[in-house]
Scaffold this motif. Sequence first.
Motif, PDB file in Angstrom:
ATOM      1  N   HIS A   1      44.505  42.210  48.954  1.00 50.07           N
ATOM      2  CA  HIS A   1      43.781  41.755  50.052  1.00 50.07           C
ATOM      3  C   HIS A   1      44.109  40.085  50.149  1.00 50.07           C
ATOM      4  O   HIS A   1      43.662  39.386  49.361  1.00 50.07           O
TER       5      HIS A   1
ATOM      6  N   TYR B   1      41.794  36.993  50.288  1.00 51.52           N
ATOM      7  CA  TYR B   1      41.090  36.863  49.000  1.00 51.52           C
ATOM      8  C   TYR B   1      41.861  36.602  47.880  1.00 51.52           C
ATOM      9  O   TYR B   1      41.459  36.078  46.902  1.00 51.52           O
TER      10      TYR B   1
ATOM     11  N   SER C   1      41.813  44.944  46.504  1.00 50.88           N
ATOM     12  CA  SER C   1      41.049  45.988  46.958  1.00 50.88           C
ATOM     13  C   SER C   1      41.332  47.304  46.435  1.00 50.88           C
ATOM     14  O   SER C   1      42.480  47.762  46.650  1.00 50.88           O
TER      15      SER C   1
ATOM     16  N   TYR D   1      36.586  44.876  44.541  1.00 49.27           N
ATOM     17  CA  TYR D   1      37.642  43.757  44.499  1.00 49.27           C
ATOM     18  C   TYR D   1      38.052  43.666  42.830  1.00 49.27           C
ATOM     19  O   TYR D   1      36.934  43.442  41.993  1.00 49.27           O
TER      20      TYR D   1
ATOM     21  N   TRP E   1      31.655  40.888  48.588  1.00 50.81           N
ATOM     22  CA  TRP E   1      31.367  41.607  47.668  1.00 50.81           C
ATOM     23  C   TRP E   1      30.244  41.019  46.808  1.00 50.81           C
ATOM     24  O   TRP E   1      29.670  39.992  47.123  1.00 50.81           O
TER      25      TRP E   1
END
Length: 164
Positions: A42, A45, A49, A67, A109
Amino acid sequence: MKHTNFLIILIWFAISTSSCTNWEDSFSNGSLYDTWEVVNLHEGYGLNSVATLVINEDRTFTKSITYRQPNSGELVGYYFFSTGTYQLDDKNITFTPNQSLFIDNDKPWGELDDLNPVENSNGFLPVTSTLEYRDNGMKLLIATPCNDIALSSCAPSPIYNRAD
């Protein structure tokens, strides 16, 4: 927004169609019982993932989206978590969730305790998929036909890798 998250979860859970129908490896339920993962970076971020599917011999399963740190695999947090039962019929598997949890839209998350139950007044519908091994059983494709009633669009079927 919660409706959008619910549809995303349904799309992921009802993992959609695939045009592949050739079986590369012979199918054996005995090698199905394992932990399977799909890992994607991802970029927003800077984290992986990880969609995880654990299929147990006692006919239970666990699915999650977490994550993780890209290099260490260290868990950062959960986005989705589901448990339930399944039935096998030759190359088909029917998942019936009994609990599904997801994180609210206010954060990407959280800890498992931070997840909220998916509200479904009709209960969770079973989802039937076709199983296909690839790469000498090291990969598992789970192909689910599109469901025009539950889903407005279809996504590609995931190919899980056997977890290390």
